[in-house]
Design a protein around this motif. Structure first.
Motif, PDB file in Angstrom:
ATOM      1  N   SER A  29       0.838  -1.205   0.000  1.00  0.00           N
ATOM      2  CA  SER A  29       0.000   0.000   0.000  1.00  0.00           C
ATOM      3  C   SER A  29       0.873   1.255   0.000  1.00  0.00           C
ATOM      4  N   LEU A  35      -2.099   7.604   4.605  1.00  0.00           N
ATOM      5  CA  LEU A  35      -2.639   6.295   4.966  1.00  0.00           C
ATOM      6  C   LEU A  35      -3.325   6.332   6.329  1.00  0.00           C
ATOM      7  N   VAL A  90      -6.509   3.447  -0.954  1.00  0.00           N
ATOM      8  CA  VAL A  90      -5.100   3.549  -1.358  1.00  0.00           C
ATOM      9  C   VAL A  90      -4.986   4.389  -2.632  1.00  0.00           C
TER      10      VAL A  90
END
Length: 228
Positions: free
Chosen positions: A87, A120, A144
């Motif tokens: 990610s 994130l 993401v």
């Protein structure tokens, strides 16, 4: 009067001989969340891709007034993540336009790593940083992709159904973060949405498309002061 970010002048859209839209005019000025609404098949994605420059209109033109093509970014429905990367690495891909290949060969700059990690966390993906993209759920992949696109630092963000796989509370989180990030920098968002509630909550301008009549589109301005 501020200079528009992008101008749509009389565009008409056709796909496989079918007319989706006729003679749309719109000026996208700084500081707006513009929703594209309409049922499936009404042309939302086609309009989005035309504005992004991926498709040519049958008539009319789209004029980009941004200082650089890199200031326009898009969150695609197919997300276009690298499944064999984590990610974090996928999000960092949004910064590649600011660095040469050699400068990232041994790793990304510290400031880019910090920015990617903050995104994130902001999108509720702190514990997914090192997880392979191929193992994420559809909703996690959407987040993401949103983080990666924000790391490009766009002035005009196009988002094609960016919250379609998310529950209402997570969808609100994503749309709130997108709105704060882009409009906070005096940019604008053009976002296709299926939920009327999301349109009312986040948009101040709405483009309504009608699949039964390509001339029946309308553009409404929502009065946020009267909305609850």
């Amino acid at each position: 009067m501020s200079t528009p970010l992008l101008s749509i002048e009389g565009i008409s859209l056709r796909v496989d001989g079918r007319c989706l839209l006729e003679h749309l005019d719109l000026s996208i000025d700084p500081g707006h969340f513009i929703a594209i609404a309409g049922p499936s098949g009404s042309g939302k994605t086609t309009l989005m891709r035309t504005i992004a420059g991926q498709l040519k209109p049958a008539k009319g033109m789209v004029i980009n007034h941004l200082e650089s093509p890199s200031k326009l970014a898009m969150i695609f429905q197919d997300l276009q993540l690298a499944d064999g990367a984590t990610s974090l690495i996928n999000v960092l891909g949004g910064s590649l336009g600011r660095h040469s290949f050699f400068s990232t060969f041994f790793g990304f700059p510290k400031e880019e790593l910090e920015s990617a990690r903050k995104l994130l966390v902001k999108f509720g993906l702190k514990d997914k940083e090192r997880q392979w993209a191929s193992t994420l759920s559809r909703g996690e992949r959407q987040r993401v992709a949103a983080c990666r696109t924000l790391l490009t630092r766009p002035t005009l963000l196009l988002a094609d159904e960016p919250v379609s796989s998310l529950d209402p509370s997570t969808a609100d989180l994503v749309l709130t973060n997108l709105k704060e990030s882009i409009i906070g920098r005096n940019g604008s968002i053009l976002c296709s949405l299926h939920s009327d509630e999301q349109v009312r909550k986040f948009a101040d301008i709405v483009i309504y498309l009608d699949p039964s009549d390509p001339n029946a589109w309308k553009v409404d301005t929502l009065d946020k002061k009267t909305q609850k």
